[in-house]
Enzyme design. Structure first.
Site, short mmCIF file in Angstrom:
data_model
loop_
_atom_site.label_atom_id
_atom_site.label_comp_id
_atom_site.label_asym_id
_atom_site.label_seq_id
_atom_site.Cartn_x
_atom_site.Cartn_y
_atom_site.Cartn_z
N TYR A 65 6.68 -6.93 -15.21
CA TYR A 65 6.40 -5.82 -14.30
C TYR A 65 7.33 -5.87 -13.09
CZ TYR A 65 2.00 -4.78 -16.78
OH TYR A 65 1.06 -4.46 -17.71
N SER A 164 -2.76 -8.44 -26.32
CA SER A 164 -2.61 -7.05 -25.86
C SER A 164 -1.73 -6.31 -26.87
CB SER A 164 -1.94 -7.08 -24.48
OG SER A 164 -1.29 -5.87 -24.19
N GLN A 190 -6.53 -6.53 -24.85
CA GLN A 190 -6.12 -5.54 -23.85
C GLN A 190 -5.41 -4.39 -24.58
OE1 GLN A 190 -3.21 -5.02 -19.95
NE2 GLN A 190 -4.09 -7.03 -20.29
N LEU A 221 -6.96 5.97 -16.65
CA LEU A 221 -6.80 7.34 -16.14
C LEU A 221 -5.58 8.02 -16.78
CD1 LEU A 221 -7.56 6.95 -12.32
CD2 LEU A 221 -9.09 7.70 -14.15
N LEU A 307 -7.73 3.66 -4.60
CA LEU A 307 -8.58 2.52 -4.98
C LEU A 307 -10.01 2.76 -4.53
CD1 LEU A 307 -8.82 -0.34 -6.20
CD2 LEU A 307 -8.34 -1.25 -3.92
N ASN A 310 -11.63 5.06 -6.89
CA ASN A 310 -11.85 4.47 -8.21
C ASN A 310 -12.99 3.44 -8.20
OD1 ASN A 310 -9.73 6.09 -8.85
ND2 ASN A 310 -8.22 4.45 -9.08
#
Ligand SMILES: NC(=O)c1ccc[n+]([C@@H]2O[C@H](COP(=O)([O-])OP(=O)(O)OC[C@H]3O[C@@H](n4cnc5c(N)ncnc54)[C@H](OP(=O)(O)O)[C@@H]3O)[C@@H](O)[C@H]2O)c1
Length: 364
Positions: A65, A164, A190, A221, A307, A310
């Site tokens: 990432y 994942s 995942q 989302l 956040l 959410n």
């Protein structure tokens, strides 16, 4: 799930393990501005502070990432806040670190050890709580993956491991091999799961329930589509956010979002949210977080108000009629052999009798 989840501090065991995790996990793919749609360090720290203050303890990252920035921010934050013990830190290996070097990526033992050492340095820790294989590489023998991850558990470098983005058969094979060899099993799966992406309901959800893994949905989302903030232009999205970048991409993993079907789901979601006097993002997250098999939903945010919104997903469960409407609108297409498991065929198998041992996820 039968238990009542009403706050971020309602912890569950992750799969068949003793690891306690919050029902929402803070996804950190958006930590760092390298990819053009992430958050700078100051915002990342504010998101971490708020998430932990609200009771969250589970953080998801990956070595790839934002070129390692996501892990570095988490490492720095944990060191500054003295939060390493409290945090359940999950990171991943698979994606290549050096173009042109075949062993700098993939799921072979050489890369797993290299990737873990780099992640530990960036995270400023000597162990990770949950180590994910990021994606099936299609070639490494599953035997090697299971034995490598089992060895890392025994060495104390990782506490647990999970898979994942793998086929369900691969996960089942890994669990069987782990049992046969007396190695620790995967405790979690995942996968992408949201109102618009429900393909895992056919194989992965039943496999997770049967084989003791907690499901951790990603992109709940649909990269922001289900926040309700976008309007449409044809099937494209108009509005500020990540979708602008995704729809410019040629990668079908991103462009698959922009379909008439998905806009029909967004319309239904916005309509249900209005009736409940809640925000679409809250409703979409509340739907995912309480689906069978789901232990912790990995959310994403680039700003603190996102956040906050959410986190409100956990405040109240969806009323049964609202949940049923949402269930119906994105139902995965029934294809062979799953059609055989429907009530019309079940009668031919059961002779019209009721069999109480049928798993709850069995349709009909
Ligand atoms: N294993 C895998 O292959 C994999 C793949 C993807 C993700 N993941 C994990 O899953 C995590 C979550 O994925 P994701 O970021 O795609 O999740 P997501 O919940 O589908 O999308 C999050 C994005 O939607 C927008 N958003 C979120 N809340 C909002 C709100 N209340 N109102 C308006 N916009 C809102 C923000 O983007 P904008 O501000 O840009 O609009 C945010 O970054 C990642 O961080 C990562 O840890 C794993």
């Amino acid at each position: 799930m039968s238990q009542v989840i009403d706050s971020l501090a309602t912890y569950s065991l992750l799969g068949r393990s003793g690891l306690r995790v919050s029902p929402l996990c803070l996804g950190t793919m958006t930590f760092g501005t390298e990819w053009g749609w992430g958050a700078p360090k100051e915002t990342a720290f504010a998101l971490l502070d708020r998430f932990f203050e609200a009771g969250g303890n589970f953080v998801d990252t990956a070595d790839g990432y934002t070129g390692g920035t996501s892990e570095s921010f988490i490492g720095e934050w944990m060191a500054e806040r003295k939060a390493r013990d409290r945090a359940v830190v999950a990171t991943k290996f698979t994606f290549a670190a050096a173009p042109g070097d075949p062993n700098s990526g993939g799921n072979g033992r050489k890369n797993v050890h290299r990737a873990l050492e780099s992640s530990l340095r960036r995270l400023r820790t000597d162990y990770v709580d949950l180590y994910w294989l990021h994606a099936w590489d299609g070639v490494t023998p599953v035997e090697e993956v299971v034995s490598t991850l089992g060895d890392l558990v025994r060495a104390g470098k990782i506490r647990h491991w999970g898979l994942s983005d793998v086929p369900a058969w691969y996960f089942a094979r890994a669990q069987s091999l782990a049992d046969m060899r007396g190695v620790d099993r995967a405790v979690a799966l995942q996968l992408e799961y949201s109102l618009v992406e429900r393909n895992i309901e056919r194989e992965h959800v039943p496999a997770a329930l049967e084989l003791g893994a907690g499901l951790c949905p990603w992109s709940p989302l649909a990269s922001g589509l289900l926040s309700g903030k976008y309007t449409r232009e044809g099937v494209k999205a108009k509005g500020d956010g990540r979708l602008q970048a995704l729809q410019a991409s040629a990668n079908p993993a991103f462009t698959k979002l922009f379909t008439e079907r998905n806009w029909a789901i967004v319309d239904k979601l916005v309509d249900v949210a209005k009736r409940l006097d809640r925000r679409p993002a809250e409703v979409a997250l509340a739907w995912v977080a309480r689906r069978p098999g789901v232990t912790s939903t990995i959310l994403g945010a680039t700003k603190l108000p996102q956040l906050e919104e959410n986190l409100r997903a956990l405040e109240a469960p969806l009323p049964a009629d609202a949940a049923a409407e949402l269930d119906a609108v994105g139902q995965p297409e029934l294809v062979h052999p799953y059609l055989f498991f429907q009530p019309a065929m079940r009668g031919m198998i059961t002779g019209g009798t009721k069999v109480l041992a049928e798993p709850a996820w069995f349709r009909g």
